[in-house]
Design a protein around this motif. Structure first.
Motif, mmCIF file in Angstrom:
data_model
loop_
_atom_site.group_PDB
_atom_site.id
_atom_site.type_symbol
_atom_site.label_atom_id
_atom_site.label_comp_id
_atom_site.label_asym_id
_atom_site.label_seq_id
_atom_site.Cartn_x
_atom_site.Cartn_y
_atom_site.Cartn_z
ATOM 1 N N VAL A 1 -0.496 7.880 0.541
ATOM 2 C CA VAL A 1 0.329 8.963 -0.007
ATOM 3 C C VAL A 1 1.006 9.733 1.128
ATOM 4 N N MET A 2 0.275 10.009 2.192
ATOM 5 C CA MET A 2 0.860 10.755 3.312
ATOM 6 C C MET A 2 1.996 9.969 3.958
ATOM 7 N N ALA A 3 1.786 8.661 4.131
ATOM 8 C CA ALA A 3 2.848 7.823 4.698
ATOM 9 C C ALA A 3 4.025 7.735 3.742
ATOM 10 N N ALA A 4 3.748 7.617 2.460
ATOM 11 C CA ALA A 4 4.827 7.554 1.473
ATOM 12 C C ALA A 4 5.645 8.841 1.481
ATOM 13 N N ALA A 5 4.994 9.980 1.689
ATOM 14 C CA ALA A 5 5.719 11.253 1.779
ATOM 15 C C ALA A 5 6.698 11.216 2.950
ATOM 16 N N GLY B 1 -9.098 6.025 0.517
ATOM 17 C CA GLY B 1 -8.188 4.903 0.511
ATOM 18 C C GLY B 1 -6.762 5.243 0.133
ATOM 19 N N LEU B 2 -6.555 6.263 -0.655
ATOM 20 C CA LEU B 2 -5.201 6.613 -1.083
ATOM 21 C C LEU B 2 -4.589 7.685 -0.182
ATOM 22 N N GLN B 3 -5.407 8.385 0.569
ATOM 23 C CA GLN B 3 -4.908 9.476 1.420
ATOM 24 C C GLN B 3 -3.797 9.014 2.342
ATOM 25 N N LEU C 1 -3.983 16.259 -3.943
ATOM 26 C CA LEU C 1 -4.947 15.455 -4.697
ATOM 27 C C LEU C 1 -5.425 14.227 -3.914
ATOM 28 N N CYS C 2 -4.563 13.694 -3.050
ATOM 29 C CA CYS C 2 -4.955 12.495 -2.301
ATOM 30 C C CYS C 2 -6.115 12.772 -1.345
ATOM 31 N N TYR C 3 -6.302 14.020 -0.966
ATOM 32 C CA TYR C 3 -7.423 14.370 -0.087
ATOM 33 C C TYR C 3 -8.771 14.158 -0.783
ATOM 34 N N LEU C 4 -8.759 14.072 -2.093
ATOM 35 C CA LEU C 4 -10.000 13.897 -2.844
ATOM 36 C C LEU C 4 -10.301 12.423 -3.097
ATOM 37 N N GLY D 1 0.809 -1.214 0.000
ATOM 38 C CA GLY D 1 0.000 0.000 0.000
ATOM 39 C C GLY D 1 0.841 1.262 0.000
ATOM 40 N N VAL D 2 1.817 1.329 0.893
ATOM 41 C CA VAL D 2 2.676 2.509 0.957
ATOM 42 C C VAL D 2 3.529 2.590 -0.309
#
Length: 173
Positions: A91-95, A86-88, A80-83, A62-63
């Motif tokens: 993406v935040m963890a990947a950052a 499931g991806l939010q 964009l992930c805020y929209l 997932g990450v």
């Protein structure tokens, strides 16, 4: 329809509460991922406790999907992930895993958190509530929701299977 906890609150206060909630959630995910990543790179990988659980999750597919999204879209993936649903979190963890500059991450969050707060302070709760009422109040609504969930599960399963088969030396199912 917002949850009863917001009854009597003016719109601007609900919006502000949701905005700061979205920002705080993103920061918590980012920093948890970044701290565990930094710890893992500098020291031995955590073996017990929350650090081990987070490190295991950070190593997951997932990450990795979140990191691929950031690599493809750049820092624009963060607002964009805020929209998405499931991806939010991914993406935040990947950052955090990619150790994107904390200031740049926070600035990139702002438009996403504003959009998220606007959606959930207006129509977002009503959509979720309508879906739950449809599922709980109607057998056909429940069948429709289960059908959508089954379709999504099938698509995810096929995607994972295709990825496994693309790996060198992989044996197909």
């Amino acid at each position: 329809m917002l949850p009863d906890v917001f009854d009597g609150w003016p719109f601007w206060l609900i919006f502000t509460f949701l905005f700061f909630g979205g920002m705080a959630r993103g920061q918590c995910i980012y920093w948890a991922a970044r701290i565990v990543t930094e710890r893992s790179l500098r020291r031995v990988r955590p073996r017990t406790g929350w650090g081990a659980r987070v490190a295991e999750w950070l190593d997951g597919a997932g990450v990795d999907a979140g990191a691929q999204t950031i690599r493809r879209w750049g820092i624009a993936a963060i607002p964009l992930c805020y929209l998405t649903v499931g991806l939010q979190t991914l993406v935040m963890a990947a950052a955090g895993v990619l150790r994107i500059n904390a200031g740049a991450f926070a600035l990139a969050q702002v438009p996403g958190a504003l959009a998220w707060a606007a959606i959930y302070s207006t129509i977002g709760w009503a959509v979720w509530e309508a879906a739950l009422i449809a599922a709980a109040g109607s057998p056909w609504g429940l069948v429709a929701l289960l059908g959508v969930a089954a379709l999504l599960a099938l698509l995810l399963w096929r995607r994972r299977r295709a990825r496994r088969c693309e790996q060198p030396g992989a044996i197909g199912d």
